[in-house]
Design an enzyme around this catalytic site. Structure first.
Site, PDB file in Angstrom:
ATOM      1  N   THR A 240      58.706 101.636   4.995  1.00  0.00           N
ATOM      2  CA  THR A 240      59.235 100.889   3.848  1.00  0.00           C
ATOM      3  C   THR A 240      58.174 100.103   3.070  1.00  0.00           C
ATOM      4  OG1 THR A 240      59.741  98.963   5.218  1.00  0.00           O
ATOM      5  CG2 THR A 240      61.467 100.643   5.029  1.00  0.00           C
ATOM      6  N   TRP A 241      56.926 100.532   3.185  1.00  0.00           N
ATOM      7  CA  TRP A 241      55.862  99.850   2.434  1.00  0.00           C
ATOM      8  C   TRP A 241      56.164  99.884   0.927  1.00  0.00           C
ATOM      9  CZ3 TRP A 241      50.051 101.902   2.373  1.00  0.00           C
ATOM     10  CH2 TRP A 241      49.308 101.109   1.494  1.00  0.00           C
TER      11      TRP A 241
ATOM     12  N   ASP B 225      60.372 100.980   9.978  1.00  0.00           N
ATOM     13  CA  ASP B 225      59.130 100.210  10.054  1.00  0.00           C
ATOM     14  C   ASP B 225      58.951  99.418   8.758  1.00  0.00           C
ATOM     15  OD1 ASP B 225      56.360  99.800  11.422  1.00  0.00           O
ATOM     16  OD2 ASP B 225      55.867 100.323   9.347  1.00  0.00           O
TER      17      ASP B 225
ATOM     18  N   TYR C  10      54.617  93.411   3.174  1.00  0.00           N
ATOM     19  CA  TYR C  10      55.001  94.406   2.153  1.00  0.00           C
ATOM     20  C   TYR C  10      55.842  93.723   1.060  1.00  0.00           C
ATOM     21  CZ  TYR C  10      53.722  98.050   5.595  1.00  0.00           C
ATOM     22  OH  TYR C  10      53.070  98.845   6.514  1.00  0.00           O
TER      23      TYR C  10
ATOM     24  N   GLN D 292      50.039 101.690  16.223  1.00  0.00           N
ATOM     25  CA  GLN D 292      50.382 102.315  14.942  1.00  0.00           C
ATOM     26  C   GLN D 292      49.087 102.588  14.176  1.00  0.00           C
ATOM     27  OE1 GLN D 292      52.610 101.219  10.738  1.00  0.00           O
ATOM     28  NE2 GLN D 292      53.564 100.460  12.596  1.00  0.00           N
TER      29      GLN D 292
ATOM     30  N   TYR E 196      51.102 106.404  11.056  1.00  0.00           N
ATOM     31  CA  TYR E 196      51.506 106.108   9.670  1.00  0.00           C
ATOM     32  C   TYR E 196      50.830 107.034   8.664  1.00  0.00           C
ATOM     33  CZ  TYR E 196      47.425 102.865   8.746  1.00  0.00           C
ATOM     34  OH  TYR E 196      46.198 102.270   8.556  1.00  0.00           O
TER      35      TYR E 196
ATOM     36  N   ARG F 240      47.428 103.931  -5.066  1.00  0.00           N
ATOM     37  CA  ARG F 240      46.873 105.269  -4.862  1.00  0.00           C
ATOM     38  C   ARG F 240      45.949 105.692  -6.000  1.00  0.00           C
ATOM     39  NH1 ARG F 240      52.574 108.118  -3.605  1.00  0.00           N
ATOM     40  NH2 ARG F 240      53.048 106.895  -5.460  1.00  0.00           N
TER      41      ARG F 240
ATOM     42  N   GLY G 224      57.311 107.521   4.870  1.00  0.00           N
ATOM     43  CA  GLY G 224      57.729 106.700   3.742  1.00  0.00           C
ATOM     44  C   GLY G 224      58.667 107.473   2.838  1.00  0.00           C
TER      45      GLY G 224
ATOM     46  N   ARG H  92      61.196 106.794  -0.837  1.00  0.00           N
ATOM     47  CA  ARG H  92      61.524 105.809  -1.887  1.00  0.00           C
ATOM     48  C   ARG H  92      62.955 105.937  -2.377  1.00  0.00           C
ATOM     49  NH1 ARG H  92      56.174 105.115  -5.440  1.00  0.00           N
ATOM     50  NH2 ARG H  92      57.439 103.335  -6.058  1.00  0.00           N
TER      51      ARG H  92
HETATM   52  N1  LIG Z   1      50.141  99.694   9.767  1.00  0.00           N
HETATM   53  C1  LIG Z   1      49.563  99.964   8.625  1.00  0.00           C
HETATM   54  O1  LIG Z   1      48.472  99.463   8.313  1.00  0.00           O
HETATM   55  C2  LIG Z   1      50.262 100.925   7.693  1.00  0.00           C
HETATM   56  C3  LIG Z   1      49.560 101.503   6.627  1.00  0.00           C
HETATM   57  C4  LIG Z   1      50.220 102.433   5.843  1.00  0.00           C
HETATM   58  C5  LIG Z   1      51.543 102.759   6.110  1.00  0.00           C
HETATM   59  N2  LIG Z   1      52.217 102.157   7.135  1.00  0.00           N
HETATM   60  C6  LIG Z   1      53.639 102.460   7.423  1.00  0.00           C
HETATM   61  O2  LIG Z   1      53.832 103.841   7.448  1.00  0.00           O
HETATM   62  C7  LIG Z   1      54.792 104.215   6.469  1.00  0.00           C
HETATM   63  C8  LIG Z   1      54.519 105.610   5.975  1.00  0.00           C
HETATM   64  O3  LIG Z   1      53.252 105.704   5.386  1.00  0.00           O
HETATM   65  P1  LIG Z   1      53.068 105.794   3.816  1.00  0.00           P
HETATM   66  O4  LIG Z   1      54.320 105.334   3.146  1.00  0.00           O
HETATM   67  O5  LIG Z   1      51.779 105.134   3.519  1.00  0.00           O
HETATM   68  O6  LIG Z   1      52.781 107.331   3.545  1.00  0.00           O
HETATM   69  P2  LIG Z   1      53.552 108.711   3.745  1.00  0.00           P
HETATM   70  O7  LIG Z   1      54.708 108.565   4.630  1.00  0.00           O
HETATM   71  O8  LIG Z   1      52.504 109.687   4.080  1.00  0.00           O
HETATM   72  O9  LIG Z   1      54.018 108.993   2.245  1.00  0.00           O
HETATM   73  C9  LIG Z   1      55.104 108.333   1.680  1.00  0.00           C
HETATM   74  C10 LIG Z   1      55.206 108.649   0.194  1.00  0.00           C
HETATM   75  O10 LIG Z   1      55.302 110.056  -0.028  1.00  0.00           O
HETATM   76  C11 LIG Z   1      56.146 110.325  -1.160  1.00  0.00           C
HETATM   77  N3  LIG Z   1      57.237 111.182  -0.654  1.00  0.00           N
HETATM   78  C12 LIG Z   1      58.092 110.923   0.362  1.00  0.00           C
HETATM   79  N4  LIG Z   1      58.947 111.949   0.563  1.00  0.00           N
HETATM   80  C13 LIG Z   1      58.623 112.878  -0.334  1.00  0.00           C
HETATM   81  C14 LIG Z   1      59.151 114.155  -0.630  1.00  0.00           C
HETATM   82  N5  LIG Z   1      60.166 114.645   0.069  1.00  0.00           N
HETATM   83  N6  LIG Z   1      58.583 114.866  -1.611  1.00  0.00           N
HETATM   84  C15 LIG Z   1      57.538 114.354  -2.331  1.00  0.00           C
HETATM   85  N7  LIG Z   1      57.000 113.130  -2.098  1.00  0.00           N
HETATM   86  C16 LIG Z   1      57.540 112.405  -1.118  1.00  0.00           C
HETATM   87  C17 LIG Z   1      56.654 108.962  -1.644  1.00  0.00           C
HETATM   88  O11 LIG Z   1      55.821 108.462  -2.680  1.00  0.00           O
HETATM   89  P3  LIG Z   1      55.919 109.003  -4.197  1.00  0.00           P
HETATM   90  O12 LIG Z   1      57.285 109.548  -4.425  1.00  0.00           O
HETATM   91  O13 LIG Z   1      55.606 107.812  -5.024  1.00  0.00           O
HETATM   92  O14 LIG Z   1      54.824 110.028  -4.313  1.00  0.00           O
HETATM   93  C18 LIG Z   1      56.488 108.089  -0.410  1.00  0.00           C
HETATM   94  O15 LIG Z   1      56.367 106.738  -0.714  1.00  0.00           O
HETATM   95  C19 LIG Z   1      54.728 103.066   5.429  1.00  0.00           C
HETATM   96  O16 LIG Z   1      55.857 102.996   4.594  1.00  0.00           O
HETATM   97  C20 LIG Z   1      54.587 101.903   6.364  1.00  0.00           C
HETATM   98  O17 LIG Z   1      55.843 101.576   6.943  1.00  0.00           O
HETATM   99  C21 LIG Z   1      51.570 101.259   7.939  1.00  0.00           C
END
Ligand SMILES: NC(=O)c1ccc[n+]([C@@H]2O[C@H](COP(=O)([O-])OP(=O)(O)OC[C@H]3O[C@@H](n4cnc5c(N)ncnc54)[C@H](OP(=O)(O)O)[C@@H]3O)[C@@H](O)[C@H]2O)c1
Length: 322
Positions: free
Chosen positions: A20-21, A56, A61, A179, A207, A233, A285, A287
């Site tokens: 949910t970032w 998460d 965030y 994580q 993540y 990004r 993630g 949205r």
């Molecule tokens: N601990 C840490 O330091 C840390 C760091 C990063 C993340 N996290 C956690 O991990 C989670 C997941 O990582 P993340 O959000 O960075 O990256 P991710 O899961 O790799 O990518 C998520 C993004 O991909 C796009 N998306 C999602 N489903 C899609 C689909 N079906 N088709 C096309 N695009 C799609 C969306 O953005 P768009 O639609 O805008 O393209 C979404 O926000 C975060 O939300 C957070 O909870 C933790």
């Protein structure tokens, strides 16, 4: 959806958790451009409806906004979902600069804030977001252990920690989970951290499995160029040349592999990180509800050795491109 035990904890989690970032919105330093709260709530509710059993988030965030949205979405259904959140990133003064802080007082205050925003009396998994400042990790962890005893936290984990840092904390209180980042484009965790966690019964929830959406199949050079300035990004090296063209070429190859099985390339990226036995689950993630729907199939897709070999070849070609 299949579940797995998170390390030595009692948490039985689905192989995908909702990240949910991006739901924090764009009114802080690390936003993802504008985000509609109604879509965020719908995404969380869709995730629960289809059987994803954990979410998460992090206090930082949207400076509490993501947690507020999660709290709104799980109201009346708290028992259906496990909540993982994080502490340790706070505003310096009135902001906007974000700094690391892990003093006992700060951790205690952050925990109270998270409980209030999430509308709950306990956090299922409470994580230190970053080992920053490093000399304070023991103090922060000791306070977290105290809050476990007090019943406000069920299990405690860390994020972005190294093996030596985890080892330091293990002497104080068990580390239930790590994580780390993990995707086809970011594999450093494979060398040391995954084997260490596997050998020590530490759960791993990775993540950015789709590299912040880059591997999800909706990116083109035009879309990257049109990202708003408030989307972090826009300036990230994976999304800028010379890497961008090579990454998009990789995604085209991956799309063909996914399509043969009737899956999206987003699901392929998720299934790929889940192929490692040490990886308990992926934080994905989303949205809006449609993205949650379009990624769910990654959770239970066991890639075959032939598919993994084909992906390896595409990754080797990507690497050769520099
Ligand atoms: N601990 C840490 O330091 C840390 C760091 C990063 C993340 N996290 C956690 O991990 C989670 C997941 O990582 P993340 O959000 O960075 O990256 P991710 O899961 O790799 O990518 C998520 C993004 O991909 C796009 N998306 C999602 N489903 C899609 C689909 N079906 N088709 C096309 N695009 C799609 C969306 O953005 P768009 O639609 O805008 O393209 C979404 O926000 C975060 O939300 C957070 O909870 C933790």
């Amino acid at each position: 959806m299949k579940t797995r035990k998170l390390g030595a904890s009692d948490l039985d989690i689905t192989r995908i958790g909702l990240g949910t970032w991006a739901m924090g919105g764009d009114e802080w330093a690390y936003g993802w451009g504008p985000q509609d709260d109604a879509a965020s709530v719908a995404a969380i509710q869709k995730a629960i409806d289809i059987g994803i059993n954990w979410i998460d988030t992090a206090a930082v965030y949207g400076i509490g906004h993501s947690e507020e949205v999660v709290g709104r979405a799980v109201a009346g259904r708290r028992d259906k979902v496990l909540i993982a959140t994080k502490c340790g990133r706070v505003l310096q003064g009135k902001g906007p600069t974000i700094v690391g802080r892990l003093t006992a007082k700060s951790v205690r205050e952050e925990l109270e804030g998270s409980l209030r925003r999430l509308g709950t009396d306990h956090i299922d998994l409470y994580q230190i977001h970053w080992p920053d400042p490093e000399p304070e990790i023991e103090e922060g962890w000791t306070e977290i252990a105290r809050q476990v005893k007090a019943g406000k936290i069920r299990f405690a984990g860390v994020s972005n920690f190294s093996v030596p840092q985890i080892t330091r904390l293990q002497k104080i209180h068990p580390v239930a989970s790590l994580q780390p980042p993990y995707s086809m484009l970011r594999r450093d965790v494979e060398k040391e951290l995954l084997p260490f966690c596997g050998a020590n019964r530490i759960g791993v929830i990775v993540y950015s499995p789709m590299q912040a959406g880059l591997l999800a199949g909706r990116f083109t050079k035009e879309r990257v160029a049109q990202l708003p300035d408030t989307d972090w990004r826009k300036k990230n090296p994976h999304f800028t040349e010379p890497a961008l063209s090579a990454n998009l070429a990789l995604v085209e190859k991956l799309k063909a592999i996914a399509a043969r099985k009737g899956h999206s390339v987003a699901e392929l990226a998720i299934a790929w990180v889940l192929r490692r036995p040490e990886v308990t689950a992926a934080i994905v993630g989303g949205r809006g509800p449609e993205q949650v729907e379009q990624t769910r199939g990654g959770a239970d897709w066991d890639l075959s050795p032939a598919e993994i070999a084909e992906i390896d070849k595409a990754l080797a070609e990507r690497q050769a491109a520099g």
